[in-house]
Design a protein around this motif. Structure first.
Motif, PDB file in Angstrom:
ATOM      1  N   SER A  52       0.805  -1.221   0.000  1.00  0.00           N
ATOM      2  CA  SER A  52       0.000   0.000   0.000  1.00  0.00           C
ATOM      3  C   SER A  52       0.841   1.275   0.000  1.00  0.00           C
ATOM      4  N   LYS A  53       1.994   1.274   0.659  1.00  0.00           N
ATOM      5  CA  LYS A  53       2.812   2.493   0.718  1.00  0.00           C
ATOM      6  C   LYS A  53       3.360   2.853  -0.657  1.00  0.00           C
ATOM      7  N   GLN A  54       3.901   1.844  -1.362  1.00  0.00           N
ATOM      8  CA  GLN A  54       4.405   2.098  -2.713  1.00  0.00           C
ATOM      9  C   GLN A  54       3.260   2.458  -3.659  1.00  0.00           C
ATOM     10  N   LEU A  55       2.111   1.813  -3.443  1.00  0.00           N
ATOM     11  CA  LEU A  55       0.950   2.073  -4.296  1.00  0.00           C
ATOM     12  C   LEU A  55       0.482   3.519  -4.151  1.00  0.00           C
ATOM     13  N   LEU A  56       0.534   4.049  -2.935  1.00  0.00           N
ATOM     14  CA  LEU A  56       0.107   5.427  -2.703  1.00  0.00           C
ATOM     15  C   LEU A  56       0.992   6.406  -3.481  1.00  0.00           C
ATOM     16  N   THR A  57       2.290   6.137  -3.505  1.00  0.00           N
ATOM     17  CA  THR A  57       3.231   7.015  -4.215  1.00  0.00           C
ATOM     18  C   THR A  57       2.970   7.013  -5.714  1.00  0.00           C
ATOM     19  N   ILE A  58       2.840   5.819  -6.291  1.00  0.00           N
ATOM     20  CA  ILE A  58       2.656   5.739  -7.743  1.00  0.00           C
ATOM     21  C   ILE A  58       1.268   6.240  -8.147  1.00  0.00           C
ATOM     22  N   SER A  59       0.285   6.106  -7.262  1.00  0.00           N
ATOM     23  CA  SER A  59      -1.068   6.593  -7.565  1.00  0.00           C
ATOM     24  C   SER A  59      -1.081   8.111  -7.690  1.00  0.00           C
TER      25      SER A  59
END
Length: 510
Positions: A52-59
């Motif tokens: 989720s942390k990496q996903l938040l950045t790329i989103s």
């Protein structure tokens, strides 16, 4: 613990749907949107793996790029990803906020039923975890309606439907309605049996876990163990957050016979819950470990784990209460806005009726004038008009009879749902009486969901004793709540509340 399941099982479905969509459109998009599509594919893989942390950045990167290009699809997907991250972290109202942002791109969403399915599905997940079960049920069923609009269904669409069935089983399990949960688990299992995707391990594992929980509650330990082992086998080596729920469930089995083995599974689950930063699951595991130490009379360790549990649970409850109140108020405000819009519409309708009346009056005067000059011709025209009017009236009477029949059938259905104390009662009631809530909110916009449900029971003609019996509450409790309703509506003791509710503007009587 089972409510954590659907935080993960939507991941693979989402990934497969978007990747397949990208492959179909990649050759037709400009280079800039191709780059965004590539980021979407990467984001989906993170979504599948629960990062989720990496996903938040790329989103956020997807949204930034899409905003510059006015690329609606990228905006919708980016907002959805962020919403899923907040949902994963237990920030459900924040998640709903981003889902609402995604829904503002209605022009794009009108052509993407699958994305509409996912948005409504995540809304349903959030409402369920906030224990707003009626709203959750409505959102799940609305989600499935979007899948029905897809004409050429794929295997992925079947997997999406299975996911929704699984989520409904989690919901009914949380409501302690085991038979309903089992019904949807079997529908889920029937679909998954024909799906050979190797990467559909999350959905299959979740289904096995649900079946294990069903048998565990019935004390069918052998069957529960079988399904829990099936779930863990599918997750072996994946390091996916969903494994935590499976480990916890297996530990519960061992807690009945071998607390040392149970402790080993609980500690492994706790380690993974900390790794993935899931406080909900950590709290449940702290409590379970504390109970094992208490049974061993090791009160020092038991108290330590109990204190960890209480502290974390208090923080979570405080957060959930605020989020739940916010979500309910948001829904009630939407109902209030709908009421205000209806009021505006009614004003316009009044002017329209006056306009039509004036127009008809002019025509009538014209006909009178024409009658005086061409009596014979007018007589013929009048007869034709009367015949046409009679035909219209006859047709309207037939339509009215058909409508009454449908209303009567629907009335019998919702009465039975009320008697069964069904979780679907109030949702179905609102479908049959769509103006009911908005009319009540027009009188008092501070109404709670439980109060609106009680109003529905009264509207249907149930007395205090009936409501007490069907809802498993004491007669005294129902009387107190009805008294509070009278105060909110400013009704005198002499006024009949049932008649008052039925006489509200636009409320059809039964």
């Amino acid at each position: 613990m089972n409510t954590a399941r659907s935080a993960f099982i939507r991941y693979f479905v989402f990934f497969a749907l978007v990747v397949s969509g990208n492959l179909c459109t990649a050759q037709e998009t400009p280079n800039e949107t191709k780059q965004i599509d590539a980021l979407i594919s990467i984001a989906n893989q993170m979504h599948v793996e629960g990062k989720s942390k990496q996903l938040l950045t790329i989103s956020n990167d997807i949204i930034s790029r899409s905003n510059k290009l006015k690329f609606d699809r990228g905006m919708v997907y980016g907002y959805y990803y962020i919403a899923s991250c907040f949902s994963f972290d237990g920030k459900f109202t924040k998640s709903n906020e981003y889902l609402k942002k995604a829904q503002t791109f209605s022009k794009y969403l009108d052509s993407d039923y699958r994305q509409n399915y996912r948005i409504n599905g995540l809304l349903a997940d959030n409402y369920r975890d906030l224990e707003l079960y009626q709203l959750s049920i409505s959102s799940y069923h609305r989600s499935m309606q979007y899948l029905k609009h897809i004409k050429l269904k794929t295997v992925i669409d079947s997997l999406s439907l299975a996911t929704n069935y699984d989520n409904l089983s989690v919901l009914y399990n949380a409501m302690n309605l085991g038979d309903s949960a089992y019904y949807y688990l079997n529908k889920d299992k029937a679909i998954l049996k024909n799906i050979t995707f190797e990467d559909a391990y999350i959905e299959k594992s979740s289904c096995y876990l649900g079946l294990g929980t069903y048998h565990y509650k019935l004390n069918h330990i052998d069957s529960a163990t079988f399904y829990y082992d099936q779930s863990l086998d599918l997750l072996k080596g994946k390091n996916h957050p969903f494994e935590i729920s499976a480990l916890y469930s297996k530990a519960e089995i061992y807690a009945k016979t071998d607390d040392s083995e149970a402790l080993k599974y609980f500690e492994l689950a706790l380690s993974k819950a900390k790794e993935h930063d899931l406080p909900d699951l950590q709290a449940d595991i702290y409590k379970a470990i504390g109970e094992i130490y208490s049974s061993r009379k090791n009160y020092k360790e038991a108290n330590w784990y109990q204190e960890k549990y209480m502290k974390l649970k208090e923080q979570l409850n405080r957060s959930r209460t605020g989020q739940r109140d916010f979500a309910v108020n948001e829904v009630l405000n939407q109902q209030k806005q709908k009421f205000n819009n209806n009021q505006t519409s009614n004003t316009y309708n009044t002017y329209a009726v006056l306009g039509v009346f004036t127009f008809l009056l002019v025509i009538a005067l014209y006909l009178v004038h024409k009658y005086r000059t061409k009596n014979e011709k007018i007589t013929t025209e009048t007869e034709l008009l009367l015949n046409e009017k009679e035909t219209i009236i006859s047709k309207k009477e037939e339509e009215t009879q058909v409508l009454k029949l449908k209303v009567n059938e629907s009335f019998e259905e919702i009465v039975q749902l009320a008697k069964d104390n069904s979780p679907e009662f109030f949702s179905r009631f609102q479908e049959v009486y769509p103006n009911f809530v908005t009319n009540i909110m027009g009188v008092n916009d501070k109404m709670r969901l439980s109060e609106l449900t009680l109003c529905a029971y009264i509207f249907l003609g149930f007395n205090t004793k009936d409501i007490s019996s069907y809802t498993f509450k004491s007669v005294h409790t129902i009387r107190s709540r009805k008294y509070n309703l009278r105060k909110k509506f400013d009704l005198s003791p002499e006024e009949n509340m049932e008649l008052w509710l039925k006489n509200l503007p636009n409320n059809p009587t039964t």
